[in-house]
Design an enzyme around this catalytic site. Sequence first.
Site, PDB file in Angstrom:
ATOM      1  N   LYS A   1       0.889  -1.282   0.229  1.00 41.46           N
ATOM      2  CA  LYS A   1       0.131  -0.406  -0.285  1.00 41.46           C
ATOM      3  C   LYS A   1       1.367   1.619  -0.034  1.00 41.46           C
ATOM      4  O   LYS A   1       1.459   1.484   1.080  1.00 41.46           O
ATOM      5  CB  LYS A   1      -0.683   0.131   1.411  1.00 41.46           C
TER       6      LYS A   1
ATOM      7  N   GLY B   1       7.040   4.906   8.184  1.00 43.07           N
ATOM      8  CA  GLY B   1       5.657   5.648   8.281  1.00 43.07           C
ATOM      9  C   GLY B   1       6.083   6.779   9.935  1.00 43.07           C
ATOM     10  O   GLY B   1       7.226   6.492  10.435  1.00 43.07           O
ATOM     11  N   SER B   2       4.895   8.110   9.994  1.00 43.73           N
ATOM     12  CA  SER B   2       5.135   7.870  11.387  1.00 43.73           C
ATOM     13  C   SER B   2       5.276   7.309  12.375  1.00 43.73           C
ATOM     14  O   SER B   2       4.500   6.181  11.838  1.00 43.73           O
ATOM     15  CB  SER B   2       4.347   9.420  11.667  1.00 43.73           C
ATOM     16  N   THR B   3       5.873   7.981  13.385  1.00 47.23           N
ATOM     17  CA  THR B   3       5.808   6.854  14.965  1.00 47.23           C
ATOM     18  C   THR B   3       4.101   6.906  14.914  1.00 47.23           C
ATOM     19  O   THR B   3       4.084   5.538  15.933  1.00 47.23           O
ATOM     20  CB  THR B   3       6.984   7.782  15.803  1.00 47.23           C
TER      21      THR B   3
ATOM     22  N   GLY C   1       3.165   4.691  13.050  1.00 44.83           N
ATOM     23  CA  GLY C   1       3.680   2.567  13.442  1.00 44.83           C
ATOM     24  C   GLY C   1       2.993   2.132  14.688  1.00 44.83           C
ATOM     25  O   GLY C   1       2.837   1.053  15.009  1.00 44.83           O
TER      26      GLY C   1
ATOM     27  N   GLU D   1       9.707   0.692  10.904  1.00 46.54           N
ATOM     28  CA  GLU D   1      10.897   1.976  10.261  1.00 46.54           C
ATOM     29  C   GLU D   1       9.733   3.278  10.540  1.00 46.54           C
ATOM     30  O   GLU D   1       9.238   3.889  10.030  1.00 46.54           O
ATOM     31  CB  GLU D   1      11.213   2.642   9.199  1.00 46.54           C
TER      32      GLU D   1
ATOM     33  N   CYS E   1      13.069  10.886   6.779  1.00 45.54           N
ATOM     34  CA  CYS E   1      13.724  10.388   8.404  1.00 45.54           C
ATOM     35  C   CYS E   1      14.422  10.371   9.534  1.00 45.54           C
ATOM     36  O   CYS E   1      14.641  10.121  10.674  1.00 45.54           O
ATOM     37  CB  CYS E   1      12.981   9.099   8.331  1.00 45.54           C
TER      38      CYS E   1
ATOM     39  N   GLU F   1       9.438  15.688  15.205  1.00 44.19           N
ATOM     40  CA  GLU F   1      10.162  15.606  14.333  1.00 44.19           C
ATOM     41  C   GLU F   1       8.899  16.652  12.988  1.00 44.19           C
ATOM     42  O   GLU F   1       7.919  16.567  13.066  1.00 44.19           O
ATOM     43  CB  GLU F   1       9.772  14.270  13.310  1.00 44.19           C
TER      44      GLU F   1
HETATM   45  P1  NAD Z   1       2.343   8.135   7.192  1.00 40.96           P
HETATM   46  O1  NAD Z   1       2.526   7.446   9.121  1.00 40.96           O
HETATM   47  O2  NAD Z   1       1.324   9.422   7.841  1.00 40.96           O
HETATM   48  O3  NAD Z   1       2.613   7.262   6.855  1.00 40.96           O
HETATM   49  C1  NAD Z   1       2.726   6.106   5.960  1.00 40.96           C
HETATM   50  C2  NAD Z   1       2.164   5.063   5.732  1.00 40.96           C
HETATM   51  O4  NAD Z   1       1.229   4.788   6.573  1.00 40.96           O
HETATM   52  C3  NAD Z   1       0.713   6.301   3.904  1.00 40.96           C
HETATM   53  O5  NAD Z   1       0.813   4.206   4.001  1.00 40.96           O
HETATM   54  C4  NAD Z   1       0.033   6.055   5.013  1.00 40.96           C
HETATM   55  O6  NAD Z   1      -1.569   6.291   4.493  1.00 40.96           O
HETATM   56  C5  NAD Z   1      -0.716   4.787   6.371  1.00 40.96           C
HETATM   57  N1  NAD Z   1      -1.416   5.123   6.969  1.00 40.96           N
HETATM   58  C6  NAD Z   1      -1.643   6.290   7.773  1.00 40.96           C
HETATM   59  N2  NAD Z   1      -2.727   6.502   8.388  1.00 40.96           N
HETATM   60  C7  NAD Z   1      -3.067   4.853   8.591  1.00 40.96           C
HETATM   61  C8  NAD Z   1      -3.816   4.305   9.509  1.00 40.96           C
HETATM   62  N3  NAD Z   1      -4.909   5.500  10.645  1.00 40.96           N
HETATM   63  N4  NAD Z   1      -3.280   3.274   9.567  1.00 40.96           N
HETATM   64  C9  NAD Z   1      -2.941   2.353   8.953  1.00 40.96           C
HETATM   65  N5  NAD Z   1      -1.676   3.001   8.151  1.00 40.96           N
HETATM   66  C10 NAD Z   1      -2.354   4.281   8.083  1.00 40.96           C
HETATM   67  O7  NAD Z   1       3.869   8.861   7.598  1.00 40.96           O
HETATM   68  P2  NAD Z   1       4.099   9.899   6.193  1.00 40.96           P
HETATM   69  O8  NAD Z   1       3.448  11.228   6.540  1.00 40.96           O
HETATM   70  O9  NAD Z   1       3.238   9.273   4.953  1.00 40.96           O
HETATM   71  O10 NAD Z   1       5.935   9.762   6.780  1.00 40.96           O
HETATM   72  C11 NAD Z   1       6.178  10.659   6.844  1.00 40.96           C
HETATM   73  C12 NAD Z   1       7.136   9.745   8.217  1.00 40.96           C
HETATM   74  O11 NAD Z   1       7.732   8.787   6.809  1.00 40.96           O
HETATM   75  C13 NAD Z   1       8.013  10.568   8.800  1.00 40.96           C
HETATM   76  O12 NAD Z   1       7.788  10.574  10.370  1.00 40.96           O
HETATM   77  C14 NAD Z   1       9.525   9.922   8.616  1.00 40.96           C
HETATM   78  O13 NAD Z   1      10.227  10.082  10.171  1.00 40.96           O
HETATM   79  C15 NAD Z   1       9.039   8.900   8.464  1.00 40.96           C
HETATM   80  N6  NAD Z   1       9.795   7.515   7.775  1.00 40.96           N
HETATM   81  C16 NAD Z   1      10.365   6.135   8.425  1.00 40.96           C
HETATM   82  C17 NAD Z   1      11.941   5.947   7.728  1.00 40.96           C
HETATM   83  C18 NAD Z   1      13.092   5.213   8.504  1.00 40.96           C
HETATM   84  O14 NAD Z   1      13.114   4.238   7.212  1.00 40.96           O
HETATM   85  N7  NAD Z   1      12.741   5.442   9.363  1.00 40.96           N
HETATM   86  C19 NAD Z   1      11.945   6.059   5.620  1.00 40.96           C
HETATM   87  C20 NAD Z   1      11.005   7.198   5.636  1.00 40.96           C
HETATM   88  C21 NAD Z   1      10.258   7.916   6.832  1.00 40.96           C
END
Ligand code: NAD
Length: 495
Positions: free
Chosen positions: A187, A240-242, A245, A263, A298, A397
């Site tokens: 996804k 994605g975001s903490t 996560g 991650e 990130c 962040e």
């Molecule tokens: P996000 O957490 O908003 O979204 C990430 C994914 O999760 C997307 O596909 C989104 O559709 C999905 N998502 C969002 N809400 C959800 C829910 N309620 N239930 C299930 N899935 C859901 O993150 P973002 O804004 O897309 O990306 C930015 C974040 O990603 C930052 O915090 C960044 O640090 C992190 N990131 C981490 C790494 C790493 O390797 N540590 C790498 C890249 C980005």
Amino acid sequence: MRIDWHAKARDLALPRQAFIDGRYVDAISGATMPCISPIDGRIIATVASCDSADVDAAVRSARSAFEDGRWRNQNPAERKRVLLAVADQMEAHAEELALMETLDMGKPISDALSIDVASSIATLRWFAECIDKVYDEIAPTPQNSLALITREPVGVVGAVVPWNFPLMMAMWKLAPALAAGNSVILKPAEQSPLSALRLAGLFAEGGLPGGVLNVVPGLGPTAGKAIGLHMDIDAVGFTGSTEVGRLFLQYSGQSNMKRVGLECGGKSPHIIHADCPDLDRAAQAANSAIFFNQGEICNAGSRLLVDRRIAEPFMEKLMQVARTKAAGDPLDPATSIGALVEERHMQRVLDYIQIGKGEGAKLLLGGQRTRSNSGGFYVEPTIFDAVTPRMTIAQEEIFGPVLSVLYFDTPEQALQIANDTMYGLAAAVWTGSIDTAIRSSRALRAGMVYVNCYDVDDLTVPFGGFKQSGMGRDKSLHALEKYTELKTTWIALSP
Ligand code: NAD
């Protein structure tokens, strides 16, 4: 020859449908979502918006592919051959993939081509090549037995990825998961589904059997949540975001205890000691660490910790480099800072800048929206001085081009400030002393510590964080741990 990316963008056919059971399909509900380009704020496509019904269909297809063994039971060398053929397909379509990345999330086209696409292809090749070279184990059991410790694919894997490196983050999951023989449901983030959808077709053209890779574009709280809660998905690889996560850990507990690899975010410290061997190089690195990819990274070095004794000469060099940075047209190959992914995110970054000012940090550079005539979402490279450790802009962040500069008086204080965060993704130390380097690396609570450099990278090393930056690792052979189960087969020998 100079490529006219604007012309190419006009001619580009954009994917719109989900990819389930080996073919492109609409969402079952017929729902779509707009794809807005942050370059100019225009809608460039409407894409299928999947929900739990589509995720169910994708899981059924992935499960049956896994059960009948059409992929996992192929010899490792054959899986390698197919994945290498896909990498060749990607290479043949590199410009198209890079363009989708830039149009979708606003990053500079030169980076999209030379970093995102190139590195995604390299990742696929690396894991394809490794899969017929990793061996299983035989345990040193008593003489009357033989115990085999083998790795098996975990089954059906959900990969949920963000928008900042859409293709690369997807490939960090797909390459090890598919090489190991799993079926995958990917996804992409709702802000950036295009390259993932195109990738599905390239995998099919490269010879990946139908059902082994499914791509379900959709919103986080619908498609993402359906993956997290699905009873027939065995593992999730999330980037994605903490905050989200944490939700995946809950989804797992509420459903089938699926394995979760995370991650997540970061607030990484970049420490410049008084004995830094090269202030010019450190100043360059400190700029790239926060302004590369518009700061939407990130492991951005978003907290710069400077020894007070060298504050003046170092800050002068830092600012000299920073003043040369500016956001530009992402489709111009000379641009090194592009647009932020969407209007809402731009507003979030601007809000943090207001908070920084309100809490008493000193704005040295930038701080404003820029290029607004384009209709796109751009923020100036921004630097705050005199930030203190408990300020919001030193703790949260921001995920944009905003650097917080803090000062320290002793190496111990630097480490204390560096570790004063809920995150633990990356950290860097600039020093001429091997002693300081090693002691700092041991003391820093981070998954990656850079010494006299920042964000250097290779497929051979794991990527991931301590604390609330996540669990599990992407890249390197360690990534296979997330997508395989260990099995012990104990054979009793005749007495
Ligand atoms: P996000 O957490 O908003 O979204 C990430 C994914 O999760 C997307 O596909 C989104 O559709 C999905 N998502 C969002 N809400 C959800 C829910 N309620 N239930 C299930 N899935 C859901 O993150 P973002 O804004 O897309 O990306 C930015 C974040 O990603 C930052 O915090 C960044 O640090 C992190 N990131 C981490 C790494 C790493 O390797 N540590 C790498 C890249 C980005």
